[in-house]
Structure formats: C-alpha cells, structure tokens
Write a protein that holds these residues in place. Structure first.
Motif, short mmCIF file in Angstrom:
data_model
loop_
_atom_site.label_atom_id
_atom_site.label_comp_id
_atom_site.label_asym_id
_atom_site.label_seq_id
_atom_site.Cartn_x
_atom_site.Cartn_y
_atom_site.Cartn_z
N GLN A 54 0.81 -1.21 0.00
CA GLN A 54 0.00 0.00 0.00
C GLN A 54 0.86 1.27 0.00
O GLN A 54 0.56 2.24 -0.71
N PHE A 55 1.91 1.27 0.81
CA PHE A 55 2.72 2.48 0.92
C PHE A 55 3.45 2.76 -0.40
O PHE A 55 3.55 3.90 -0.84
N THR A 56 3.94 1.69 -1.01
CA THR A 56 4.61 1.86 -2.30
C THR A 56 3.63 2.38 -3.35
O THR A 56 3.98 3.22 -4.20
N TYR A 57 2.39 1.89 -3.29
CA TYR A 57 1.37 2.37 -4.21
C TYR A 57 1.17 3.88 -4.05
O TYR A 57 1.11 4.63 -5.04
N LEU A 58 1.08 4.34 -2.81
CA LEU A 58 0.92 5.78 -2.57
C LEU A 58 2.12 6.57 -3.07
O LEU A 58 1.98 7.65 -3.64
N ARG A 59 3.31 6.00 -2.82
CA ARG A 59 4.53 6.66 -3.32
C ARG A 59 4.48 6.81 -4.84
O ARG A 59 4.78 7.88 -5.40
N ASP A 60 4.04 5.72 -5.52
CA ASP A 60 3.96 5.76 -6.99
C ASP A 60 2.94 6.79 -7.45
O ASP A 60 3.18 7.53 -8.43
N CYS A 61 1.81 6.85 -6.77
CA CYS A 61 0.80 7.86 -7.11
C CYS A 61 1.37 9.26 -6.94
O CYS A 61 1.16 10.14 -7.80
N PHE A 62 2.09 9.48 -5.85
CA PHE A 62 2.69 10.79 -5.59
C PHE A 62 3.66 11.16 -6.71
O PHE A 62 3.66 12.31 -7.19
N GLN A 63 4.49 10.20 -7.12
CA GLN A 63 5.46 10.50 -8.18
C GLN A 63 4.76 10.81 -9.50
O GLN A 63 5.19 11.70 -10.24
N ARG A 64 3.64 10.11 -9.79
CA ARG A 64 2.91 10.39 -11.03
C ARG A 64 2.26 11.78 -10.98
O ARG A 64 2.15 12.46 -12.00
N VAL A 65 1.86 12.18 -9.76
CA VAL A 65 1.34 13.54 -9.61
C VAL A 65 2.41 14.56 -9.97
O VAL A 65 2.14 15.56 -10.67
N GLN A 66 3.66 14.31 -9.51
CA GLN A 66 4.73 15.26 -9.80
C GLN A 66 5.00 15.34 -11.30
O GLN A 66 5.25 16.43 -11.84
N VAL A 67 4.91 14.19 -11.98
CA VAL A 67 5.10 14.19 -13.45
C VAL A 67 4.01 15.03 -14.11
O VAL A 67 4.27 15.86 -14.99
N GLN A 68 2.77 14.81 -13.69
CA GLN A 68 1.65 15.54 -14.28
C GLN A 68 1.74 17.04 -13.98
O GLN A 68 1.40 17.88 -14.82
N LYS A 69 2.24 17.38 -12.80
CA LYS A 69 2.39 18.80 -12.45
C LYS A 69 3.43 19.46 -13.35
O LYS A 69 3.26 20.62 -13.78
N ARG A 70 4.51 18.73 -13.66
CA ARG A 70 5.53 19.29 -14.55
C ARG A 70 4.97 19.46 -15.97
O ARG A 70 5.24 20.45 -16.65
N ILE A 71 4.14 18.47 -16.41
CA ILE A 71 3.53 18.56 -17.75
C ILE A 71 2.59 19.76 -17.80
O ILE A 71 2.58 20.55 -18.77
N ALA A 72 1.80 19.91 -16.74
CA ALA A 72 0.84 21.01 -16.69
C ALA A 72 1.55 22.35 -16.71
O ALA A 72 1.11 23.29 -17.39
N LYS A 73 2.65 22.43 -15.99
CA LYS A 73 3.41 23.69 -15.95
C LYS A 73 4.00 24.01 -17.31
O LYS A 73 4.03 25.16 -17.75
N TYR A 124 11.99 7.28 -2.31
CA TYR A 124 10.92 7.61 -1.36
C TYR A 124 11.11 8.97 -0.71
O TYR A 124 10.23 9.45 0.01
N THR A 125 12.27 9.61 -0.93
CA THR A 125 12.58 10.81 -0.16
C THR A 125 11.60 11.95 -0.43
O THR A 125 11.17 12.64 0.52
N ASP A 126 11.22 12.16 -1.68
CA ASP A 126 10.30 13.26 -1.98
C ASP A 126 8.94 13.04 -1.32
O ASP A 126 8.34 13.96 -0.76
#
Length: 951
Positions: A54-73, A124-126
């Motif tokens: 579960q925790f790894t899943y959340l980490r992966d979701c968080f990282q995909r959010v960061q990718v999408q935020k960079r694309i949006a920017k 996992y640091t971010d």
C-alpha cells in the motif's frame, strides 16, 4: 484515460491496461475528483492485490502527480488544483498508514513498508518529505515519527547484520535519518520518540542495540564483524596490503562520520530540549562505561569500541568551533563547571586531581551554583568530550594494548600445538582437535587489532582529535592559572614556593593543601585521557603530533603539570607525560632533531620551566604509591634522561643546568644522588643477570654435548630461568646505558656536584666495583651470545666508566674517595682498562690513556698517605667513630629521635634516599639534627694531639 486514472492507476473498465486496478461497480463513470478519497480508501483497505504494498502504491501515485504537475506547468495549463488535491489526499493517506493500525493489520506490514522504503530509499525521499511537511501542518508530527522510527528500529533489529558490510541497508537507514532531521521540527522532537533513551537499568553493552541512534552510531570499521570481514581472510599479508585495506576503510569511515555529524548536528540545533536530551543520552552511555578503562574489564559486557569512538569523534567535531587557534570562545567554557547542580556526568567514583572524595564533596557542597543556573552547551560538550576521550577512545587504546600480547601468545600456542601434532601421542591428537577453534580466535583477535591500528593511523581523524587536545590543554592551563587569563596573559610558575631539601621529598599533605582551586577538585580523567591518547598516538607513523603547529599547547600543559607537583597527585600520569616528551625529543631516523625540540627550545613558558620540572620529578618519582613503585621509577627516569641528554645540546638549557648546580646545590645534589642510586642498582642488576645468562647458556651447551648436569633445574626450568634473566639483563642494561650517558655529560661540565661529601664515597665505590667487574677475574662471566640483544657492550661501558674517572680526576675529594675504597680499588684495574681501551680496541686516544693512568697513580699515592695517617692515629675511641661508616667523625650531630650521634655527611647522604632516622625509622629532616659541638671539639683535639705526637 484521464489524469485521475493515470495517477491512481485505476479504472472501472474491464479492458484496462495490465498495471491498472479495476474498481468495483459502485465507482461509476466517469471517475471524478469527488471519488478520489473513496478510491484511495478502497485501494488501501479492500484491494487485496496491493497488500502489503500500500505504501509503495501511494509513493507511486505521488510520483505520477509530480510528473503531471511538470507537464501542466510546461503546457501552461492554469488549473492544477485537481493534481494538488490528489497530492494532498495521497500524502494524507501516507501518514494514516503509519498512524492507524486498522489501515495496517498486523505489525509485519509496518516492517514491510520499511523494507520497501529501505530497498530504494532515494525513490521515497520526496514522498516522505511531503508527508513530514503535512504532519507538521496538521500537528501530528510526533505521532508520525514515533510510528516511523519505531518501525525502522524493528527493521534494523530484524537484520542479522547491520554494519558496514551491509552497506546498502546502512546507507539507506542513514538517508532516512538525514531526511527526517533536515526538518527542524522533526529534529526538535525526535528525542521524544520511544527508545531514544534506554531504561535506567540497561546494561552498558546494550545502549547501541536498544536505543534509536545506537545502530547508526555503531557503523565503524571497529565493529568486530567488519574487522573480520576485511582483515580476516589473510593474516600473513604484507604491510602494504594491510595499508590498502586501512585506506579503503578509512575513506568509508570518514563518509559515515560526515553523515552521522549531519544527523547529530541537526538534532542539537533542533531545540534546547533536543540538545539537552542528546547530551544526556551521550552522558548516560559514558557514565555506565567507566570500566572500559578498568584493568580487568570484560569487553563483552561494555559498550563496543565502534560505538563509543564514533560518539567521541562526533563530540570532538562539535568542540572545534570553541577551541580554534584564536581561542575567542575559550571563556565560554565554565572553569567552575563541576560546581553545577545540573551535571550530566557522574563523578561519584572519580579520582580527583589532588583531593580526596570527602574534601571534594565538601567543596562542592559549599560552592554549588543555584538550581536555576544550568551549564551552557559549550561547557557540557567540552567536558563530555573529555570523558569520551578517556573512557571511549582511551578504552580502545587499552583494548589494543591488551589484544596485542594476546595475539602474540595465541600465535605461539598454535605453533606449539602444530609442533606437538607431529608426534602421535594422545596429547597430540587432543591438541589437534583444538587447533580450528584457536585459529578462528586468532583470526578474530588479529582482525580487531588491525582494525584498531587502521583507526589510529587514520591521520585526518586523529588530527581532529589532537586539535581538541590542543585546545583542551590550553583550557586546563587556564584553569590552573590563578587569574584564569591564560593564554591571553602568561602564567607565572611556580604557583607555590619550591620545597627543596636534601632529604627525600615526601610532602604530599603540603602539596594537597596548596593545590589550586578548582583544579584540585577536577576529575583526573580530564588530564588522563589527554595523556593516554598522546602517549599512544605518538607511536604511529601517521601521528598527528608530527609537524603540528598546535603541538606547543600540549607541551605547555605538560610543562606546567611537571613544574608544579601540587597539581596532579598521580605520579603515573606524570611518568607518561615525560615518556611522550622524550619521544618528541629523540632525534629522528635521519638524525634531525626530535619533532618537539623546536618548541622545547623556543617556547618561553617551556624553556623557563621544563628543566627544573624534570630534575625535580626525577627525585619525586621515587615513590609512586603502587606495589611496583621500585621499578616504575626507572622507566620515568629513563625518559627524563633522554630529555636531559637532548636538552643539554641546547645552550640555554646547559647553562641552566650549570646554574642549578652552583646556585641551588642542595636541589641538584638531590638529583645526582638519585642518578647514583639508580646507576648503582642497574649496573649491579644488569651485570649479575648477564652472569646468570652466561652460566645457564654454558650449562645448556654442556648438556647438549652429553656432559652431566651441574645444576638442579631440569631443561624446562632452565629455559624459563634463562628467559627471565635475559629480560632482566636487557631491561637493566638498557636503563643503565642512559644513566651512564648522563654521568658522562654532567661530570664533565659540573664535576663539583659529584664530589660533595654525601655523594662522593658512594660514587667512587660504585665506579670501582663495576670497573673491577669489567676488567677483573670475573669479567669472563659476562661473555654471552649476542650481547647486543641485552643492550650490553662491555667495551663501551668500560669507556663510559673510565670517562667519569677522567672528568673528576682533578677533584681532590674524588681522588680521596677512590683511595678510601678498600673493597674494589686497585691501580692494576686501571692498567688493564688502558690496555683494553687503548692497545687492544683503540676506542680511546693516547691522551685519554695518560689521564686515566695519572688518576690511578694519584689515587694510589693518596691511598698510601691515608693509610699512613690512619696508622698514626692509632685506635680512636668508639664514641669518635661514625656508627655507620666506622671512620672518625668530622662534624658529629645528634639525631633528635634516636639520640644517636653520627657524622653530618653520613646522615646527609642517608637522607638523600630515605627521609627517616636510620636507627628507629622515625621521620627526619636535616635541619632537625643537633650539632654535637663538645664532641667535635674533643675529636679535633684528638686529631691535633696525634699529629703533634707524629711531628
């Protein structure tokens, strides 16, 4: 697929990609932001395919959010609120996973989360950073780090190994600590996490296992498993190969220490409370590990070298800013630190500099600071570092000193067993069964020994330690200074008037009463740790003492302690000090001056005080207070002799010695008397031991040829006696060699000091006796195999003794004393000496031979003249004779306690070695004797009458 589906990897279509999770029917299309919370809750609690990731899943979701935020920017999409909301929810659920047990059924899941984080910590640091910030905002930080670090500690405990051998896990754990404490709010409260402190009654060896920081603070090459892994494969490697291993581990250790320092520094800067807690934690550890400096301590029951030396090195780094060369912050260290009520160090069983426990307790009771007054960080850190220097690094020094002979003995035992196994008896078969176990033990001990040598030869680390020692040395002189102004104003020595008398100085009570406050009440370890470290580290090629611009600070402290006997009551510490100074004074291998000589010559505080200090300690070290004091003094005096020999080459020092001999005669004669005592004993002991070596070697040779034994001992006993006699011969001859060198030097320039009434007869008797041993009938008994092995060279010793005769040959008192020696003096000894030194070996020139023969003739003439005078005097009344020397007294005095009448020169000579009445052992000082004027007048008349009768 929309952003929500891409980020959360979910869909309610059956034909979704393989890495997407299919949602149940209650999640209706199209998926929108209103359903994100419910989707995440479902994924974490009901989607069995995710468990336990579960925790790894959340980490992966968080990282995909960061990718999408960079694309949006990049695409300049104005509305990213959906992404921020998903990020907020993902981060929030990350916190929930570590806080609510119902989200993590079974504690194994916590460990699995940690395992997943450890496996790829950098990934996992971010996410963890975002979680920490969210916890700070929501005021749930302590709950989060409590859960996280408790789980992390359980993970570490579950590992079979957590050390430098397991570099991935250890590095990942350090990364997580670094990440968390880089947030000041975390650093401020991390000391409140369960397990940061140990229970009060925890065993000394368990701190590193049960406390939160313990495992990371034990990451060191000194860990036994790490040592065995790196050094244990090949015990027969070359020194060059060993050095390569050293260098590799030193580089790794430096990196680890840098990371640990970052972590500890952040905790110290987190808050006043976290700083206090951390220092208390370190203090708790060292307070329970005082036995690390105990002679019979069980290392397995104490904190490991890896653990305490790491803490020591970290504390050293924290001390650097207030002990730099400018000393701008030295006044921040509280001189009266130990008067605080809020001490973190346990002094209850500490020996003090020069006071007993009762006196120290009374002083602190009277001078305690108020409860509101708390020590500052600088003072706590400084004195804690001194404790770790002594018990931490000092314990590692003691461990190495013990393990080195153990390794040697074990090697010998293994070799003995291997030789025995060549036979086929029962013992041999039993011994062979022990070999594998012994060889494993040797492998372990040898590895630990080499790891310690690698640690102490790590120059950069040891330079940091010695920088601390330099600053600490200056601070201690500042404490000793009555005005506490050093180093900005020079300290003036001595602090109290010198106690000089020709009797053996034994004024411990006077010195204790006049020792400076508060220094006399300081625990002894604040000086002992510095001395033990400096003595040990000076043996290494990479020693931080060599060419160190701050070396003068240590030498200044050493000089002050040696010059003022009231400062330190423990003579063993001063003995170690003179040993270190002698190592620094000895010429280097290329015959350049010793590495301390420049400071010894050019530092005013040192050059003004060291000479007197050395001469005085040479005398005072007669009594060390231990059962081995008789032999301890020789080692100290050997070191002092090396120093005096080298210092005498410097004009200002040689002039000071000559000045002392002329203007402070009682003081200097006291020193010469001790030299004479030592040389007399050492030569007698050395030559006797050589004779025994000669006799045993001859006996063993005869037995080997089949000759019947002439001694009672069997072969094994004989071998043991030979080894003992060899050790004694080597020790005594080596020590005597340095003493006779000083006699040669000083008797040439200061002959009068050797010809005082209280010394001259003993000196003449010692020289005559040893000259007879070297050239008389028994000289053949000194012939042994490989005499250099015993630091013995008969011809060189003969030349040295003969040189003393020549140096004193123009002193009438000395000529008379040699003439009076009825036991050993004969002119024929000198004839044989000249034959050996001049004709046979060519060690001396003709002028030397002429002077020696002329002295012998002068002494012979004097002997004849004095024998004639004795005949003329006839039988003198018994009351005119000295009761010890049986010669007619010249200046009779009455001893106050025993009421015995004795010649003043005789009792003066006795008091040079023993401060008691020789007839009843009561304390006696020369100024207390009572002149017997009536008897002196009678003897004068008796002599005058005899001369008149002769005339």
């Amino acid at each position: 697929m929309g952003i929500l589906e891409d980020v959360l990897r979910v869909s309610n279509h059956r034909d979704t990609p393989r890495d997407y999770h299919v949602l149940p029917d209650e999640f209706v299309e199209p998926l929108d932001m209103n359903q994100v919370d419910a989707i995440l809750l479902y994924q974490l609690t009901e989607n069995s395919s995710l468990a336990p990731r579960q925790f790894t899943y959340l980490r992966d979701c968080f990282q995909r959010v960061q990718v999408q935020k960079r694309i949006a920017k990049k695409s300049q999409q104005a509305d990213s609120s959906a992404l921020l909301e998903i990020e907020r929810l993902v981060t929030g659920y990350g916190l929930v996973l570590f806080q609510l047990e119902e989200f993590c059924p079974g504690e194994d899941n916590f460990l699995r989360y940690i395992e997943q984080i450890i496996s790829r910590a950098d990934e996992y640091t971010d996410f963890l950073s975002q979680m920490i910030q969210r916890a700070i905002q929501e005021d749930s930080l302590l709950e989060f780090i409590e859960s996280f670090f408790t789980s992390l500690k359980k993970f570490i405990d579950s590992l079979k190994l957590f050390n430098l051998n397991e570099s991935h896990a250890s590095s990942a754990v350090l990364t997580l600590f670094e990440l968390f404490v880089s947030f000041k709010p975390v650093a401020a409260v991390i000391t409140k996490v369960s397990g940061f402190f140990a229970e009060y009654d925890v065993k000394p060896n368990l701190f590193e296992k049960v406390t939160l920081l313990g495992p990371i603070l034990t990451l060191s090459p000194l860990n036994a498993s790490v040592a065995l892994h790196n050094y244990g494969d090949n015990l027969e490697r070359t020194q060059q190969q060993t050095n390569i291993i050293h260098e590799s581990l030193q580089t790794e250790h430096k990196m680890i220490l840098d990371r640990l320092f970052f972590i500890i520094d952040r905790i110290i800067r987190g808050s006043n409370e976290s700083r206090t807690d951390l220092l208390s934690y370190f203090a708790q550890i060292i307070n329970k590990n005082h036995l690390r400096r105990g002679d019979h301590a069980n290392a397995n029951k104490l904190a490991s070298n890896a653990f305490v030396t790491n803490i020591a090195l970290l504390l050293v780094r924290f001390s650097q800013p207030f002990l730099d060369v400018s000393f701008k912050k030295i006044d921040k260290i509280d001189v009266n630190y130990f008067n605080n009520l809020n001490l973190i160090l346990d002094l209850s069983s500490e020996t003090r500099m020069n006071s007993d426990f009762k006196e120290a307790d009374e002083f602190y009771d009277k001078n305690k600071k108020s409860a509101e007054h708390k020590p500052n960080f600088i003072s706590d850190c400084f004195f804690l570092t001194l404790a770790y220097l002594h018990y931490g690094i000092g314990g590692a020094i003691l461990y190495e000193e013990k393990v080195t002979p153990q390794v040697k003995r074990m090697r010998e035992e293994i070799e003995r067993i291997k030789r025995a196994t060549e036979s086929q008896d029962v013992f041999a078969r039993f011994a062979a069964m022990q070999l594998p176990s012994l060889e494993r033990s040797l492998q372990t001990m040898q590895s630990i020994k080499e790891a310690l040598q690698g640690f102490f030869s790590h120059k950069n680390l040891q330079l940091e330690v010695f920088d601390f020692i330099s600053g600490a040395s200056t601070f201690l002189v500042r404490v000793i200074d009555p005005f506490h102004q050093f180093p900005f104003k020079q300290i003036h020595l001595p602090l109290i008037p010198d106690q000089v008398g020709v009797e053996n100085v034994d004024n411990a009570d006077y010195l204790r009463a006049n020792a400076p406050v508060p220094f006399k009440y300081y625990p002894e370890f604040v000086v002992e740790g510095i001395i033990n470290y400096t003595q040990h580290i000076s043996k290494f090629v990479m020693s931080p003492l060599f060419n160190n611009p701050r070396l003068h600070s240590f030498i200044e402290m050493a000089t002050v302690i040696l010059r003022c006997p009231e400062l330190v009551s423990n003579p063993h510490l001063k003995g170690k000090l003179v040993q270190v100074l002698s190592l620094g004074a000895m010429p280097m291998r290329d015959d350049t001056p010793g590495f301390m000589m420049s400071c010894l010559e050019n530092n005013d505080l040192v050059s003004d005080n060291l000479l007197y200090a050395l001469l005085d300690f040479y005398v005072i070290v007669e009594k060390t207070g231990s059962s081995s004091q008789f032999y301890d003094k020789f080692n100290s005096r050997y070191s002092i002799s090396i120093l005096l020999e080298e210092l005498y080459k410097i004009p200002k020092y040689s002039q000071k010695i000559i000045w002392q001999s002329k203007n402070n005669a009682d003081f200097f004669v006291r020193f010469v008397a001790r030299m004479l005592n030592d040389l007399t004993f050492l030569l007698d002991e050395g030559l006797s031991s050589l004779a025994e070596v000669h006799n045993i070697q001859r006996e063993m040779e005869n037995r080997a040829r089949g000759v019947a034994p002439t001694r009672e001992e069997n072969d094994e006993e004989l071998q043991s006696k030979l080894a003992s006699s060899e050790r004694q011969a080597k020790s005594s001859c080596g020590l005597a060699e340095k003493s006779i060198t000083l006699f040669n030097i000083f008797s040439k320039d200061i002959p009068g000091a050797f010809c005082t009434p209280e010394i001259v007869d003993r000196l003449a008797g010692m020289l005559d006796y040893n000259l007879a041993s070297l050239v008389g009938p028994k000289c053949r008994e000194l012939k042994v195999k490989d005499p250099r092995k015993y630091s013995f060279d008969a011809k060189t010793l003969l030349k040295s003794l003969s040189t003393v005769y020549i140096n004193l040959s123009e002193q009438p008192e000395f000529i008379s004393a040699v003439a009076r020696d009825g036991r050993s003096f004969s002119k024929e000894m000198f004839d044989r000496s000249v034959h050996i030194l001049g004709t046979k070996t060519g060690l001396v020139n003709d002028e030397f031979c002429v002077k020696l023969l002329q002295f012998a003739r002068d002494a012979q003439d004097q002997k004849i003249a004095e024998e004639e005078e004795d005949l003329e005097m006839g039988e003198a009344p018994d009351e005119y004779l000295d009761p010890l020397m049986f010669t007619i007294m010249k200046d009779p005095v009455i001893l106050p306690a025993s009421r015995v009448t004795i010649d003043r020169s005789t009792i003066k000579a006795h008091l040079l070695s023993d401060s008691t009445d020789p007839f009843n052992r009561m304390p006696l000082k020369l100024e207390d004797v009572i002149p017997n004027d009536d008897l002196r007048h009678e003897i004068h008349l008796f002599r005058h009458k005899k001369r008149m009768d002769r005339g």
